[in-house]
Scaffold this active site. Structure first.
Site, short mmCIF file in Angstrom:
data_model
loop_
_atom_site.label_atom_id
_atom_site.label_comp_id
_atom_site.label_asym_id
_atom_site.label_seq_id
_atom_site.Cartn_x
_atom_site.Cartn_y
_atom_site.Cartn_z
N ASP A 140 0.83 -1.21 0.00
CA ASP A 140 0.00 0.00 0.00
C ASP A 140 0.86 1.27 0.00
OD1 ASP A 140 1.06 -0.06 2.52
OD2 ASP A 140 -0.85 -0.18 3.60
N GLU A 147 1.54 4.11 7.56
CA GLU A 147 0.44 3.58 6.77
C GLU A 147 -0.24 4.71 5.99
OE1 GLU A 147 0.28 0.49 6.48
OE2 GLU A 147 -0.07 -0.63 8.33
#
Ligand code: GLP
Length: 263
Positions: A140, A147
């Site tokens: 990702d 994140e």
């Protein structure tokens, strides 16, 4: 941003190890060479080659200080999935002249995560910053454990891991995402981009979407590694397999401009 495309994983690692070794040898200052380091499968081939060069006397770690990117919260050093264990097992224990006191890894067993992270930032600053930060990315696009939607100016701190990352990393925890710690300590995106140089390794088909987003998409907190677009000395070393989602003109552009770099 430079994008150096190699045929395969092995060549990507060879190129990156040569680049780091050149930088280490070119460092003539009295102060130590400060190297930022990642875990994960991507850097393994680079670590193996740096160890070979060190054993052959081609590079010395006597004047090198390292700072690792991240560590799971709640895993002790001796846990075979802690990043402390990973780094010693795959790298530090094999170097002939690395000084243990020059190895810095966030303490995942701390009862004061905030203090631990603030001290880490201060220690990096005390050496005058990081000369070269090597990194890998998640599928990702996460850099360290930053994140999606982590601030692009973030500093070292406590991070929640996404379910997706826990699923991806469960391959090291017997396939059970619940066994993957839910939190980690991680350098921030701002900590990485403060380094004088950043070298990120991207390999394999499963990273193709991330590579395209990071190189061709805009700077976005959705793909935190895209912050490298704002860095004036960032390099992505990648393999052919990870280039599958690049547009043909981007792919051809980087092959052309970096043609001397193809191994
Ligand atoms: C973990 C680490 C990242 C690393 C990523 C990719 O999530 N925190 O720093 O880049 O894994 O790992 P791999 O290289 O195994 O794909």
């Amino acid at each position: 941003m430079r994008v150096v495309i190699q045929d395969d994983y092995e060549k990507m690692c060879e190129w990156a190890a040569n680049y780091i070794a050149d930088r280490m040898r070119a460092h003539k200052e009295d102060r130590p060479f400060v190297l930022g380091l990642p875990t994960g499968s991507s850097p393994l081939g680079v670590y193996a080659r740096l160890v070979e060069k060190n054993k052959a006397g081609e590079i010395s770690f006597a004047n090198v200080v390292t700072f690792n990117m991240d560590e799971y919260l709640g895993l002790p050093h001796e846990h075979d999935q802690s990043y402390w264990y990973f780094m010693h097992d795959n790298f530090f224990d094999h170097l002939v002249d690395m000084k243990p006191e020059n190895i810095n890894i966030l303490n995942g067993m701390t009862d004061d995560p905030e203090g631990e992270c603030a001290r880490y930032e201060e220690k990096i600053a005390s050496y005058g910053g990081i000369d070269l930060f090597m990194g890998g990315i998640g599928v990702d696009g996460h850099l360290a454990f930053n994140e999606p939607y982590t601030s692009l100016t973030s500093r070292t701190g406590l991070r929640d891991l996404t379910t997706d990352t826990r699923i991806v990393n469960s391959r090291f925890f017997g396939g059970d995402p619940e066994k993957v710690p839910a939190q980690a300590l991680s350098v921030g995106i701002g900590t990485v981009t403060d380094a004088k140089e950043v070298l990120v390794l991207i390999s394999g088909h499963n990273k193709a979407r991330a590579l395209a987003a990071v190189v061709e998409g805009g700077v976005s907190q959705k793909w935190t590694c895209s912050a490298l677009q704002m860095h004036n000395a960032a390099i992505i070393a990648c393999d052919e397999a990870s280039c599958g989602e690049l547009t043909v003109d981007t792919y051809k552009y980087f092959l052309d401009i970096e043609k001397g770099e193809r191994l």
